[in-house]
Scaffold this active site. Structure first.
Site, PDB file in Angstrom:
ATOM      1  N   HIS A 246      53.595  44.510  36.682  1.00  0.00           N
ATOM      2  CA  HIS A 246      54.698  44.914  36.488  1.00  0.00           C
ATOM      3  C   HIS A 246      54.546  46.312  38.206  1.00  0.00           C
TER       4      HIS A 246
ATOM      5  N   GLU B 142      45.310  38.128  35.626  1.00  0.00           N
ATOM      6  CA  GLU B 142      45.035  37.394  36.795  1.00  0.00           C
ATOM      7  C   GLU B 142      43.445  36.955  35.999  1.00  0.00           C
TER       8      GLU B 142
ATOM      9  N   GLY C 264      47.691  57.164  39.211  1.00  0.00           N
ATOM     10  CA  GLY C 264      47.762  55.617  39.843  1.00  0.00           C
ATOM     11  C   GLY C 264      49.705  55.472  39.703  1.00  0.00           C
ATOM     12  N   GLN C 265      50.364  53.267  39.764  1.00  0.00           N
ATOM     13  CA  GLN C 265      51.096  53.570  39.413  1.00  0.00           C
ATOM     14  C   GLN C 265      51.465  53.568  37.683  1.00  0.00           C
ATOM     15  N   ASP C 266      50.836  53.507  36.570  1.00  0.00           N
ATOM     16  CA  ASP C 266      51.277  53.110  35.290  1.00  0.00           C
ATOM     17  C   ASP C 266      50.758  54.548  35.009  1.00  0.00           C
TER      18      ASP C 266
ATOM     19  N   THR D 172      44.467  42.179  32.145  1.00  0.00           N
ATOM     20  CA  THR D 172      45.985  41.568  33.165  1.00  0.00           C
ATOM     21  C   THR D 172      45.814  40.310  33.418  1.00  0.00           C
TER      22      THR D 172
ATOM     23  N   TYR E 213      37.995  40.568  41.395  1.00  0.00           N
ATOM     24  CA  TYR E 213      38.866  41.533  40.778  1.00  0.00           C
ATOM     25  C   TYR E 213      39.669  41.083  38.718  1.00  0.00           C
TER      26      TYR E 213
ATOM     27  N   ALA F  37      42.515  53.159  34.744  1.00  0.00           N
ATOM     28  CA  ALA F  37      41.611  53.854  36.182  1.00  0.00           C
ATOM     29  C   ALA F  37      41.275  51.971  36.329  1.00  0.00           C
ATOM     30  N   ALA F  38      41.056  51.599  37.818  1.00  0.00           N
ATOM     31  CA  ALA F  38      40.580  50.180  38.331  1.00  0.00           C
ATOM     32  C   ALA F  38      40.652  50.056  39.769  1.00  0.00           C
ATOM     33  N   GLN F  39      39.939  49.815  40.393  1.00  0.00           N
ATOM     34  CA  GLN F  39      40.179  48.984  41.291  1.00  0.00           C
ATOM     35  C   GLN F  39      41.154  47.906  41.451  1.00  0.00           C
TER      36      GLN F  39
ATOM     37  N   LYS G 150      37.526  41.965  35.154  1.00  0.00           N
ATOM     38  CA  LYS G 150      38.659  42.204  34.178  1.00  0.00           C
ATOM     39  C   LYS G 150      38.153  41.321  32.962  1.00  0.00           C
TER      40      LYS G 150
HETATM   41  P1  NAP Z   1      46.839  52.016  40.317  1.00  0.00           P
HETATM   42  O1  NAP Z   1      48.261  52.229  41.424  1.00  0.00           O
HETATM   43  O2  NAP Z   1      45.774  50.839  41.147  1.00  0.00           O
HETATM   44  O3  NAP Z   1      46.060  52.810  40.104  1.00  0.00           O
HETATM   45  C1  NAP Z   1      44.975  52.949  39.677  1.00  0.00           C
HETATM   46  C2  NAP Z   1      44.126  54.757  38.897  1.00  0.00           C
HETATM   47  O4  NAP Z   1      42.887  54.392  38.683  1.00  0.00           O
HETATM   48  C3  NAP Z   1      43.901  54.830  40.499  1.00  0.00           C
HETATM   49  O5  NAP Z   1      44.767  56.004  40.299  1.00  0.00           O
HETATM   50  C4  NAP Z   1      43.015  55.147  41.230  1.00  0.00           C
HETATM   51  O6  NAP Z   1      43.002  56.421  41.720  1.00  0.00           O
HETATM   52  C5  NAP Z   1      41.791  55.128  39.597  1.00  0.00           C
HETATM   53  N1  NAP Z   1      40.511  54.656  40.078  1.00  0.00           N
HETATM   54  C6  NAP Z   1      39.988  53.449  40.796  1.00  0.00           C
HETATM   55  N2  NAP Z   1      39.091  53.774  40.856  1.00  0.00           N
HETATM   56  C7  NAP Z   1      38.126  54.453  39.990  1.00  0.00           C
HETATM   57  C8  NAP Z   1      37.248  55.575  39.641  1.00  0.00           C
HETATM   58  N3  NAP Z   1      36.260  54.564  40.037  1.00  0.00           N
HETATM   59  N4  NAP Z   1      37.263  56.465  39.533  1.00  0.00           N
HETATM   60  C9  NAP Z   1      38.614  57.347  38.451  1.00  0.00           C
HETATM   61  N5  NAP Z   1      39.517  56.527  39.051  1.00  0.00           N
HETATM   62  C10 NAP Z   1      39.674  55.312  39.152  1.00  0.00           C
HETATM   63  O7  NAP Z   1      46.788  50.779  39.044  1.00  0.00           O
HETATM   64  P2  NAP Z   1      48.560  49.854  38.251  1.00  0.00           P
HETATM   65  O8  NAP Z   1      49.605  49.363  38.778  1.00  0.00           O
HETATM   66  O9  NAP Z   1      48.702  51.645  37.045  1.00  0.00           O
HETATM   67  O10 NAP Z   1      47.531  49.585  36.922  1.00  0.00           O
HETATM   68  C11 NAP Z   1      46.473  50.397  36.017  1.00  0.00           C
HETATM   69  C12 NAP Z   1      45.871  49.095  35.109  1.00  0.00           C
HETATM   70  O11 NAP Z   1      46.795  48.137  35.105  1.00  0.00           O
HETATM   71  C13 NAP Z   1      44.929  49.135  36.472  1.00  0.00           C
HETATM   72  O12 NAP Z   1      43.992  48.623  35.747  1.00  0.00           O
HETATM   73  C14 NAP Z   1      45.159  47.654  36.681  1.00  0.00           C
HETATM   74  O13 NAP Z   1      44.544  46.825  37.330  1.00  0.00           O
HETATM   75  C15 NAP Z   1      45.886  47.083  35.719  1.00  0.00           C
HETATM   76  N6  NAP Z   1      46.662  45.940  36.024  1.00  0.00           N
HETATM   77  C16 NAP Z   1      47.615  46.742  36.347  1.00  0.00           C
HETATM   78  C17 NAP Z   1      49.271  45.127  36.279  1.00  0.00           C
HETATM   79  C18 NAP Z   1      50.033  45.625  37.492  1.00  0.00           C
HETATM   80  O14 NAP Z   1      50.945  45.187  37.551  1.00  0.00           O
HETATM   81  N7  NAP Z   1      50.692  46.993  38.216  1.00  0.00           N
HETATM   82  C19 NAP Z   1      49.180  44.375  36.091  1.00  0.00           C
HETATM   83  C20 NAP Z   1      47.929  44.031  34.661  1.00  0.00           C
HETATM   84  C21 NAP Z   1      46.860  44.967  35.039  1.00  0.00           C
HETATM   85  P3  NAP Z   1      42.737  57.230  42.985  1.00  0.00           P
HETATM   86  O15 NAP Z   1      44.453  57.365  42.789  1.00  0.00           O
HETATM   87  O16 NAP Z   1      41.746  57.777  43.355  1.00  0.00           O
HETATM   88  O17 NAP Z   1      42.382  55.298  44.026  1.00  0.00           O
HETATM   89  O1  F7E Z   2      50.594  40.154  45.097  1.00  0.00           O
HETATM   90  C1  F7E Z   2      51.431  36.990  47.377  1.00  0.00           C
HETATM   91  C2  F7E Z   2      49.823  36.876  46.778  1.00  0.00           C
HETATM   92  O2  F7E Z   2      49.135  42.053  45.860  1.00  0.00           O
HETATM   93  C3  F7E Z   2      51.331  38.888  44.129  1.00  0.00           C
HETATM   94  C4  F7E Z   2      47.922  43.705  40.860  1.00  0.00           C
HETATM   95  O3  F7E Z   2      48.928  44.860  40.562  1.00  0.00           O
HETATM   96  O4  F7E Z   2      49.596  42.181  39.288  1.00  0.00           O
HETATM   97  C5  F7E Z   2      48.960  42.741  40.729  1.00  0.00           C
HETATM   98  O5  F7E Z   2      48.123  41.460  40.991  1.00  0.00           O
HETATM   99  C6  F7E Z   2      51.835  37.322  45.245  1.00  0.00           C
HETATM  100  C7  F7E Z   2      49.968  36.616  45.433  1.00  0.00           C
HETATM  101  O6  F7E Z   2      49.504  41.424  43.125  1.00  0.00           O
HETATM  102  C8  F7E Z   2      51.465  38.986  50.453  1.00  0.00           C
HETATM  103  O7  F7E Z   2      49.076  36.279  47.675  1.00  0.00           O
HETATM  104  C9  F7E Z   2      51.581  37.304  49.239  1.00  0.00           C
HETATM  105  O8  F7E Z   2      50.112  35.625  45.353  1.00  0.00           O
HETATM  106  O9  F7E Z   2      51.099  41.955  44.454  1.00  0.00           O
HETATM  107  P1  F7E Z   2      50.348  41.436  44.632  1.00  0.00           P
HETATM  108  P2  F7E Z   2      48.451  40.362  42.112  1.00  0.00           P
HETATM  109  O10 F7E Z   2      47.654  39.976  43.196  1.00  0.00           O
HETATM  110  O11 F7E Z   2      49.720  39.418  41.627  1.00  0.00           O
HETATM  111  C10 F7E Z   2      47.920  41.483  38.369  1.00  0.00           C
HETATM  112  C11 F7E Z   2      48.571  41.450  36.823  1.00  0.00           C
HETATM  113  C12 F7E Z   2      47.025  42.755  38.275  1.00  0.00           C
HETATM  114  O12 F7E Z   2      46.273  43.263  37.114  1.00  0.00           O
HETATM  115  C13 F7E Z   2      46.794  43.644  39.524  1.00  0.00           C
HETATM  116  O13 F7E Z   2      46.254  44.794  39.575  1.00  0.00           O
HETATM  117  O14 F7E Z   2      51.788  37.613  46.488  1.00  0.00           O
HETATM  118  N1  F7E Z   2      51.458  37.796  48.616  1.00  0.00           N
HETATM  119  N2  F7E Z   2      52.021  37.963  50.789  1.00  0.00           N
HETATM  120  C14 F7E Z   2      51.168  38.945  49.326  1.00  0.00           C
HETATM  121  N3  F7E Z   2      50.350  39.887  48.624  1.00  0.00           N
HETATM  122  C15 F7E Z   2      50.069  41.025  49.223  1.00  0.00           C
HETATM  123  N4  F7E Z   2      49.535  41.919  48.385  1.00  0.00           N
HETATM  124  N5  F7E Z   2      50.358  41.590  50.375  1.00  0.00           N
HETATM  125  C16 F7E Z   2      51.007  40.564  51.207  1.00  0.00           C
HETATM  126  O15 F7E Z   2      51.027  40.139  52.193  1.00  0.00           O
END
Ligand code: NAP
Ligand code: F7E
Length: 325
Positions: free
Chosen positions: A181, A128, A12-14, A126, A151, A82-84, A155
């Protein structure tokens, strides 16, 4: 002896940013990935890391696969990334989101308790989870939860299970409550990357417009490369705890749009952005802003990259991808 870490969500990203940090610190890094007919190593390749990771195949919804992996590796540190993770998609796949994000964490914790109780565990919690809750516009470790999506709800379950295994069995478990992030490795559905990718396509003549939902939502956006440092620091302390991680600053989606068009040198963003109800959510989280004083005091962590520099970094990376400069 080199420390051993297992990262779930390695593709994924992180995952790649964390792997880069751990490899720099001489860890042996295992990465858990699901089985694919066609795996995508693009993000690890971007950082030149694919050949440096030991991959293990497993799935968060398959408890036996996790038990086996934990039993064999017995890592010093396990980072569950890992997460959806797409909030917008969680209404359409609520059960799958729950199985991965909630029960998957229970399975991992159970595997640790059974086969590797000294492993230090990081759970990707998160902002969220806070949803509608804030005090004076901020969220910190004392803010109650009011999740607004399947979601966020999944969490919250994982958060409390992580706390519960610490309190019930003495496992070293930490929740990092991370605010949004971003980076050039961000998934294309998330709004920041959707905007920078869209802007680059417009610049390259590949698209005429950019369809978005709610432009008023405000997020506390930081750089993923900074945030993985906080994850690592949490597991180095003598006692486990839970930490809010964010910049303390927030911006609206519209501000992100304006800046991205500006950096791509495209005048008048309003000519290109179409408000499309398909991208609005059944329940929105309107404002997120971290108060990360605990992380700063105890971990010595602070976000480094500013909002402007983050937007520029992402726009530049996408312009380069489309050869649009
Ligand atoms: P991401 O890019 O969506 O990466 C998530 C990874 O989880 C993907 O590589 C995905 O694999 C894997 N995964 C999904 N379902 C799985 C399963 N059933 N078994 C094994 N692996 C699975 O997320 P991220 O942005 O790196 O975030 C990392 C974590 O931090 C997540 O848990 C997210 O919910 C949490 N988080 C993110 C943010 C943010 O802003 N980025 C903020 C707060 C918390 P595939 O490649 O197969 O899809
Ligand atoms: O939406 C608005 C949308 O999908 C941000 C995940 O990493 O951070 C992430 O969740 C905002 C929301 O991120 C569009 O309604 C407008 O208010 O980029 P997002 P998120 O929902 O904040 C948290 C911390 C996590 O934990 C999650 O895993 O942007 N928005 N227009 C839109 N969002 C999307 N995706 N697409 C649009 O067209």
């Amino acid at each position: 002896m080199a420390k051993v870490a297992l990262i779930t969500g390695i593709l994924g990203q992180d995952g790649p940013y964390l792997a880069e940090l751990l490899l720099k610190n001489d860890y042996k890094v295992y990465g858990l990935m699901r089985r694919y007919s066609n795996p995508n190593f693009e993000n690890l390749d971007y950082l030149g890391l694919t050949n440096k990771i030991e991959f293990v195949e497993g799935d968060l919804i398959d408890e036996a696969s996790l038990m086996n992996i934990v039993k064999i590796i017995q890592p010093d540190e396990l980072y569950n990334l890992a997460a959806q993770s797409f909030v917008g998609g969680s209404w359409h796949q609520a059960k799958l989101t729950t199985e991965i994000n909630a029960f998957g964490v229970l399975y991992l914790l159970h595997a640790l308790k059974t086969f590797s109780p000294t492993t230090r565990f990081y759970q990707a919690s998160t902002s969220e989870m806070f949803g509608l809750q804030h005090v004076g516009g901020y969220q910190d470790e004392t803010t109650p939860f009011h999740p607004r999506s399947p979601y966020g709800i999944s969490k919250v379950y994982a958060y409390w299970m992580t706390v519960n295994f610490r309190e019930s069995y003495g496992l070293f478990t930490c929740n990092g409550i991370l605010f949004n992030h971003e980076s050039p490795l961000r998934g294309i559905q998330f709004v920041t990357r959707k905007i920078t990718d869209g802007v680059a396509r417009i610049k390259a003549g590949l698209a005429k417009d950019l369809h978005l939902g709610n432009l008023e939502a405000k997020r506390d956006w930081g750089f993923a490369g900074d945030y993985v440092e906080a994850m690592h620091l949490m597991l180095q302390k003598s006692k486990p705890s839970d930490y809010v991680v964010g910049t303390g600053d927030n911006h609206s989606v519209q501000e992100f749009v304006e800046l991205a068009f500006k950096y791509a040198d495209i005048p008048d963003w309003k000519k290109y952005v179409v408000i499309d109800p398909r991208f609005k959510r059944p329940a929105e989280v309107p404002v997120l802003r971290a108060k990360a004083a605990k992380a700063e005091k105890i971990l010595g962590w602070k976000a480094k990259l500013s909002f402007d520099k983050l937007v520029k970094m992402m726009v530049d990376a996408d312009l380069k991808r489309y050869n649009a400069k």
